[in-house]
Scaffold this motif. Structure first.
Motif, PDB file in Angstrom:
ATOM      1  N   ALA A 173       7.105   7.999   5.658  1.00 48.06           N
ATOM      2  CA  ALA A 173       5.774   7.411   5.872  1.00 48.06           C
ATOM      3  C   ALA A 173       5.002   7.269   4.557  1.00 48.06           C
ATOM      4  O   ALA A 173       4.330   6.253   4.334  1.00 48.06           O
ATOM      5  CB  ALA A 173       4.990   8.259   6.871  1.00 48.06           C
ATOM      6  N   ILE A 174       5.116   8.265   3.676  1.00 45.68           N
ATOM      7  CA  ILE A 174       4.442   8.149   2.364  1.00 45.68           C
ATOM      8  C   ILE A 174       5.137   7.081   1.516  1.00 45.68           C
ATOM      9  O   ILE A 174       4.487   6.277   0.861  1.00 45.68           O
ATOM     10  CB  ILE A 174       4.383   9.522   1.646  1.00 45.68           C
ATOM     11  N   ARG A 175       6.432   7.043   1.570  1.00 45.48           N
ATOM     12  CA  ARG A 175       7.175   5.984   0.857  1.00 45.48           C
ATOM     13  C   ARG A 175       6.714   4.603   1.329  1.00 45.48           C
ATOM     14  O   ARG A 175       6.433   3.711   0.531  1.00 45.48           O
ATOM     15  CB  ARG A 175       8.668   6.164   1.138  1.00 45.48           C
ATOM     16  N   ILE A 226       3.175   3.664   0.014  1.00 44.47           N
ATOM     17  CA  ILE A 226       3.190   3.196  -1.387  1.00 44.47           C
ATOM     18  C   ILE A 226       3.690   1.752  -1.439  1.00 44.47           C
ATOM     19  O   ILE A 226       3.115   0.893  -2.112  1.00 44.47           O
ATOM     20  CB  ILE A 226       4.075   4.126  -2.279  1.00 44.47           C
ATOM     21  N   LYS A 227       4.735   1.476  -0.670  1.00 46.29           N
ATOM     22  CA  LYS A 227       5.286   0.108  -0.605  1.00 46.29           C
ATOM     23  C   LYS A 227       4.234  -0.862  -0.070  1.00 46.29           C
ATOM     24  O   LYS A 227       4.167  -2.017  -0.481  1.00 46.29           O
ATOM     25  CB  LYS A 227       6.513   0.090   0.316  1.00 46.29           C
ATOM     26  N   SER A 228       3.414  -0.398   0.885  1.00 51.28           N
ATOM     27  CA  SER A 228       2.444  -1.271   1.554  1.00 51.28           C
ATOM     28  C   SER A 228       1.361  -1.779   0.617  1.00 51.28           C
ATOM     29  O   SER A 228       0.905  -2.903   0.757  1.00 51.28           O
ATOM     30  CB  SER A 228       1.728  -0.527   2.692  1.00 51.28           C
ATOM     31  N   VAL A 229       0.895  -0.917  -0.303  1.00 52.67           N
ATOM     32  CA  VAL A 229      -0.275  -1.279  -1.103  1.00 52.67           C
ATOM     33  C   VAL A 229       0.072  -1.998  -2.403  1.00 52.67           C
ATOM     34  O   VAL A 229      -0.811  -2.571  -3.043  1.00 52.67           O
ATOM     35  CB  VAL A 229      -1.168  -0.049  -1.404  1.00 52.67           C
ATOM     36  N   ILE A 285      -3.886   6.541   0.170  1.00 50.27           N
ATOM     37  CA  ILE A 285      -3.080   5.473  -0.453  1.00 50.27           C
ATOM     38  C   ILE A 285      -3.561   4.118   0.078  1.00 50.27           C
ATOM     39  O   ILE A 285      -3.799   3.181  -0.691  1.00 50.27           O
ATOM     40  CB  ILE A 285      -1.562   5.693  -0.186  1.00 50.27           C
ATOM     41  N   HIS A 286      -3.739   4.003   1.382  1.00 46.60           N
ATOM     42  CA  HIS A 286      -4.223   2.738   1.977  1.00 46.60           C
ATOM     43  C   HIS A 286      -5.585   2.368   1.413  1.00 46.60           C
ATOM     44  O   HIS A 286      -5.841   1.199   1.103  1.00 46.60           O
ATOM     45  CB  HIS A 286      -4.335   2.863   3.506  1.00 46.60           C
TER      46      HIS A 286
END
Ligand code: DQA
Length: 143
Positions: free
Chosen positions: A83-85, A88-91, A60-61
């Motif tokens: 952590a996966i949520r 997704i929010k990060s990118v 994802i990153h």
């Protein structure tokens, strides 16, 4: 437009795994269908499957600045991976979460999707067709 399809744990076992719940198609069969539809839509599509939470997060990153959309079935991580949520929010990439089965019609624990609030929308219960719906939704749907 570039779209990445991420499948999480145990989805590599599709075709063998609980066929009464998930059908008899393999992940390869589903990816072939997606590839064909993407070709017709003139969309570039790539695929990733991992049983590891960390590898999914790294992917994802790695999509940041490269992908325009993500279709993701986080498998059981959907129910507990904050952590996966957060990844997704990060990118900030438009994401559609897909579930082959209707998670709201199964055991109570599956109705809680902790990853889903990070996604643009969720498709659940339409079998493998849900992935094709997600591709359509990413390209044509919403804002
Ligand atoms: C699933 C539903 C999850 O509850 C389960 O853990 C999976 C598959 C689905 O596609 O229906 O692995 O995400």
């Amino acid at each position: 437009m570039k779209i990445l399809v991420i499948n999480g744990p145990n989805l590599n076992m599709l075709g063998i795994r609980e066929p009464d719940v998930y059908g008899r198609e393999t992940l390869k069969d589903i990816e072939k269908k997606l590839w064909k539809k993407a070709q017709q839509m003139e969309v570039q599509i790539s695929f990733f499957q991992s049983n590891s939470e960390g590898e999914m997060i790294d992917k994802i990153h790695d999509s940041y600045g490269k992908m325009d959309g993500i279709i993701m079935n986080p498998g059981a991580y959907s129910h507990y991976s904050i952590a996966i949520r957060d990844a997704i929010k990060s990118v900030n990439i438009k994401t559609v979460e897909v579930h082959i089965s209707n998670v709201f019609a199964r055991e109570e624990m599956r109705a809680n999707l902790v990853t889903a609030p990070a996604s643009h929308g969720v498709i659940s219960g339409f079998g493998s067709y849900g992935y094709l719906m997600a591709l359509d939704a990413l390209v044509n749907g919403g804002k």
